[in-house]
Design an enzyme around this catalytic site. Structure first.
Site, PDB file in Angstrom:
ATOM      1  N   HIS A 375       0.786  -1.240   0.000  1.00 54.28           N
ATOM      2  CA  HIS A 375       0.000   0.000   0.000  1.00 54.28           C
ATOM      3  C   HIS A 375       0.817   1.290   0.000  1.00 54.28           C
ATOM      4  O   HIS A 375       0.266   2.363  -0.231  1.00 54.28           O
ATOM      5  CB  HIS A 375      -0.923  -0.003   1.219  1.00 54.28           C
ATOM      6  CG  HIS A 375      -2.271   0.601   0.969  1.00 54.28           C
ATOM      7  ND1 HIS A 375      -2.461   1.749   0.233  1.00 54.28           N
ATOM      8  CD2 HIS A 375      -3.508   0.218   1.354  1.00 54.28           C
ATOM      9  CE1 HIS A 375      -3.749   2.035   0.192  1.00 54.28           C
ATOM     10  NE2 HIS A 375      -4.408   1.117   0.854  1.00 54.28           N
ATOM     11  N   SER A 491     -12.601   5.756   3.806  1.00 56.15           N
ATOM     12  CA  SER A 491     -11.595   6.288   2.894  1.00 56.15           C
ATOM     13  C   SER A 491     -12.251   6.998   1.717  1.00 56.15           C
ATOM     14  O   SER A 491     -13.246   6.538   1.172  1.00 56.15           O
ATOM     15  CB  SER A 491     -10.723   5.145   2.384  1.00 56.15           C
ATOM     16  OG  SER A 491      -9.748   5.630   1.506  1.00 56.15           O
TER      17      SER A 491
END
Length: 661
Positions: A375, A491
């Site tokens: 990530h 998110s």
């Protein structure tokens, strides 16, 4: 479903990053073979990048106001008063200086965003294992034609489609990523032929005039030939676009073969098929000391072990792993259900993975496939675009068919098995890493639920936001189960801005708390009209928060960047950051992320705190789905039951039915 939330200065955007100087391809030769590309965009891939607007730094007073609004449902009156006083003192005091310094620093770095450097640093300095803590997964939908799900056929086709994506991207032929609000005007050949002649320094404005919003694509070059390299205290990103080989893992063994030839063309798909068949036919037992476990270690531990590997003469072999276009993991297991799929794709068995690669395609014996990605280099936007294109291409333009036979080729010469030199100390380290890995994975529970009563169509008909309803259901479920409103993260991409990453939506609000208390504690005291109004208020406020976050007007990243700046001064952090309430709101017990895509079957990630839930979800046209993870302190099955019950109650209210307790 997905992007994960881990939550620092100011350095250029790509601090601690190693790559080819331009960030562009070192393979200068491009094939004239049309089959080597997904498509050839009229508008060059990076045409809009130069003129993308910069991520705004919110006004300080707006950030403090939004922060306090998010804190209100989490605190009692006394706690809130204390936090409010600290926030107001901060706003009038040291925050003024920090904000001004941040703005000045941002003006000096016009090539990037104020959050990009700190965000890279935050990820790369994190010392926790990337497994569970950071790497998420997204699984592909099955191929609609069953015979194409044969693992050899599907793996071959996906590798070829992935290489088509890579070549299309590097040649500048990939369609730019654009969010079209009025596609009848902007997503047309006529507009594209016009906008391609507008200079790159102004092209974004041309798109904006027709309600089209180009998205940042600066992360895309990290998709291929990239790996996160463990270093003491802070890792680095490595990219070498000259490499032409694919890394394949099977039974903990490492194999490599070229998928791009010396002229820059994709290797004949039948040859790729033959090489993969050769690897799948390799009948040697699982590796005695599978090196993949080391990439699951604590990052400082892994940095020391990598140094030991180098000292043992493994430099060239590690370079082969690090520079591979991507990693293909061929697993021998079968997937039984969504829970099994999640465990397999989120963490797997440990020995047949290299978790540091920018992404891996995992393929099981029944042809189930998924992407697991590291990530730090980027967010879900780039990976999802890759996944969408690969899925579409491998379905519509398969490179090999079930009837095709691999070409006669000497795979024994073309496929290289990578051998690592391991001394007794490294063998003991691998055994220890395996023990840690196995113990940690046993603590994770995952489960899922599908709500079939309705989805987007039903909710839009009742004039409420589908995402707001999903988030309200999560708030209700946790309130039913634990009697609390807790810190919640959703998110939101800020890819509409140059080098944007993500911003946080805070779904827990005074409106959601009011509804939870009404329907869980006092359902008989409120009539259907009152409850319907409460849902509408939740929806309206959530939509406002979503819009603000997407426009870079949340509060989390601004406060985070100022905190990073304060940390560089060598003195203790301001009292505001030491407030227990600040720590609590960043201890995200409910970590949530959503996506829906025709390519994606399921996504998932682990909780970001030990006492949290990881909630990956999707709201589809006529149903809703949730894939939830948790550790032993939380009851995942009960939480999912509560989500289902909450959605039933919300739907009852919207339909004007009595609420069933």
């Amino acid at each position: 479903m997905l992007t994960i939330c881990r939550h620092i200065f100011l350095k250029p955007a790509f601090a601690s990053v190693v790559s080819s100087p331009s960030g562009l391809s070192c393979l200068k030769t491009y094939s004239t073979n049309e089959n080597d590309y997904l498509h050839k965009s009229i508008v060059p891939t990076m045409h809009y990048q130069k003129s993308l607007p910069r991520l705004p730094i919110p006004k300080l007073e707006d950030t403090i106001r939004r922060y306090l609004a998010a804190q209100r449902p989490l605190l009692d009156d006394d706690q809130y008063r204390k936090t409010e006083q600290l926030a107001q003192s901060f706003e009038k005091g040291i925050a003024l200086q920090l904000h001004e310094e941040l703005v000045a620093e941002n003006k000096r770095n016009k090539h990037t965003s104020y959050i990009s450097g700190p965000w890279f640093d935050m990820y790369l300095a994190a010392r926790d294992s990337v497994v569970l803590n950071y790497n998420p997964f997204m699984s592909f939908n099955p191929h609609p034609k069953t015979e194409y799900n044969d693992p050899l056929i599907r793996a071959t086709n996906m590798v070829v489609s992935a290489m088509r994506f890579m070549k299309t991207l590097r040649a500048g032929y990939l369609e730019p990523e654009v969010f079209h609000l009025n596609p009848e005007k902007s997503d047309t050949k006529k507009f594209k032929k016009l906008i391609r002649f507008v200079p790159s320094s102004f092209s974004w404005f041309g798109a904006y005039m027709v309600n089209a919003y180009p998205l940042d694509m600066s992360q895309y070059f990290r998709l291929f030939n990239s790996t996160r390299i463990p270093r003491p205290n802070k890792d680095e990103l490595f990219t070498d676009e000259r490499a032409r080989h694919l890394l394949v893992m099977r039974n903990g063994h490492f194999f490599a073969f070229d998928v791009i030839d010396k002229d820059g063309n994709i290797v004949n798909p039948s040859e790729i098929q033959a090489h993969l068949k050769y690897i799948l036919s390799d009948n040697r037992p699982p590796a005695d000391f599978p090196l993949g476990y080391l990439s699951s270690e604590n990052r400082n531990t892994w940095a020391l072990l990598r140094q030991k590997l180098l000292e043992n003469g493994n430099e060239e072999t590690l370079k082969k792993v690090d520079s591979a276009v991507f990693c293909l993991c061929l697993d021998d297991c079968l997937v039984k259900d969504y829970t099994d799929l999640t465990h397999t794709m989120l963490h797997g068995n440990g020995y047949n993975r290299w978790y540091d690669k920018s992404f891996s395609i995992i393929m099981t014996r029944d042809g189930t496939a998924a992407v697991n990605f590291e990530h730090s280099w980027g967010d879900g936007v780039a990976v999802l675009r890759f996944q969408n294109e690969v899925y579409k291409d491998h379905v519509e333009r398969p490179a090999v068919s079930p009837e095709a036979r691999p070409v006669a080729v000497d795979s024994c010469q073309a496929v290289h098995r990578l051998e690592f030199k391991l001394d007794d100390s490294l063998k003991a380290d691998i055994i220890q890493a395996k023990q840690k890995f196995d113990a940690t994975m046993k603590t994770l529970t995952v489960n899922n639920v599908q709500f079939q009563r309705g989805g987007k169509e039903f909710l839009k008909k009742h004039k409420v936001s589908p995402d707001a309803v999903a988030q309200l259901a999560f708030q209700m479920a946790f309130f039913m189960q634990y009697g609390q409103t807790v810190a919640t993260y959703e998110s939101c991409s800020t890819a509409a801005f140059k080098h944007g990453r993500t911003e946080t939506i805070r779904p827990a609000s005074i409106y959601t708390k009011k509804f939870c208390e009404a329907i869980v504690k006092q359902p008989s005291k409120h009539n259907a009209s009152d409850l319907r109004t409460m849902i509408a208020d939740c929806s309206k406020y959530h939509s406002q928060l979503t819009k603000e976050a997407a426009m870079g007007q949340g509060f989390d990243r601004h406060l985070f960047a100022m905190r990073c700046l304060a940390a560089t001064k060598g003195s203790s952090l301001p009292d505001f950051y030491q407030d227990p309430a600040y720590k609590q709101i960043n201890h995200n017990i409910l970590s949530t992320s959503t996506l829906t895509s025709p390519a994606v079957q399921l996504g998932g990630f682990a909780p970001v705190v030990p006492d949290g839930f990881g909630v990956a979800y999707g709201v589809h046209d006529h149903w809703m789905g949730c894939n939830v993870s948790g550790y032993p302190v939380r009851n995942v099955k009960e939480f999912l039951d509560c989500i289902h019950q909450s959605l039933d109650q919300i739907f009852d209210v919207l339909e004007g039915k009595p609420v069933q307790s």
